[in-house]
Design an enzyme around this catalytic site. Structure first.
Site, PDB file in Angstrom:
ATOM      1  N   ASP A 112       0.855  -1.258   0.449  1.00  0.00           N
ATOM      2  CA  ASP A 112       0.141   0.527  -0.070  1.00  0.00           C
ATOM      3  C   ASP A 112       0.935   1.304  -0.207  1.00  0.00           C
ATOM      4  OD1 ASP A 112      -2.537   1.450   0.090  1.00  0.00           O
ATOM      5  OD2 ASP A 112      -1.928   1.173   2.348  1.00  0.00           O
ATOM      6  N   GLU A 169      -1.090  -1.597  -4.492  1.00  0.00           N
ATOM      7  CA  GLU A 169      -1.991  -0.567  -5.585  1.00  0.00           C
ATOM      8  C   GLU A 169      -2.430   0.228  -6.327  1.00  0.00           C
ATOM      9  OE1 GLU A 169      -5.551   0.890  -2.190  1.00  0.00           O
ATOM     10  OE2 GLU A 169      -4.660   2.358  -2.398  1.00  0.00           O
ATOM     11  N   ASP A 220      -2.609   1.031   6.647  1.00  0.00           N
ATOM     12  CA  ASP A 220      -1.696   1.181   6.130  1.00  0.00           C
ATOM     13  C   ASP A 220      -1.099  -0.395   5.847  1.00  0.00           C
ATOM     14  OD1 ASP A 220      -1.333   3.863   4.848  1.00  0.00           O
ATOM     15  OD2 ASP A 220      -0.564   3.460   6.972  1.00  0.00           O
TER      16      ASP A 220
END
Length: 173
Positions: free
Chosen positions: A7, A67, A140
């Site tokens: 992430d 991501e 996160d």
């Protein structure tokens, strides 16, 4: 297969390593690469790159899932996240790792079953899928683990649709 989920972020990059065997997901490691505020952006990017390099050297994942950039209203933040993604993608490409990218909607759909799920729902389902006794504290890291789980599910679905078998399932037949 050991999957590294990422992430990306400039201040905090979440990471999660998930071991996938058949339909079973096991937590290998998770955490965050953090950079200090008020230092030059180039130095922050170097810290992210070095952190990614250390993760790869320590864990030796077979695949990376990251991501995709999500543009919201804050374009300044999106640009800095794009820079962080760039150095991360470079680190993974230099390691010759296959890289897959997923939107937040795809990740939430895969993990929760609903693409508009809230952060707490994602954290809860990640904990359940990985069999964790205590809930994850870091958003996160939880997001990174969700991305790794999403990749594991997508990988399995693609193999089954193609009529193939996962290497870990071949011994069972």
């Amino acid at each position: 297969m050991l999957i590294l989920g990422i992430d990306p972020g400039t201040a905090t990059t979440g990471y999660g390593l998930v071991q996938v065997q058949g339909s079973r997901y096991t937590l290998a490691d998770y955490g965050c690469i953090r950079t200090r505020a008020h230092i030059a952006p180039a130095l922050r990017l170097e810290m992210i790159y070095q952190g990614a390099h250390q993760l790869l050297a320590q864990h030796k994942p077979q695949a990376v899932a990251i991501e995709q950039l999500f543009f919201n209203r804050n374009t300044t933040n999106a640009l800095s996240v794009a820079q962080a993604r760039g150095v991360l993608l470079l680190a993974f490409a230099k390691a010759n790792l296959p890289i897959s990218e997923y939107t937040p909607l795809q990740v939430k759909q895969a993990v929760v079953g609903y693409g508009r799920a809230e952060k707490e729902q994602v954290k809860y389902m990640v904990s359940r899928i990985l069999g964790l006794k205590t809930p994850l504290k870091s958003d996160d890291a939880a997001d990174a683990l969700a991305i790794a789980i999403c990749h594991g599910q997508q990988r399995g679905s693609a193999l089954l649709l193609a009529g193939g078998q996962r290497p870990e399932d071949r011994d069972r037949n």
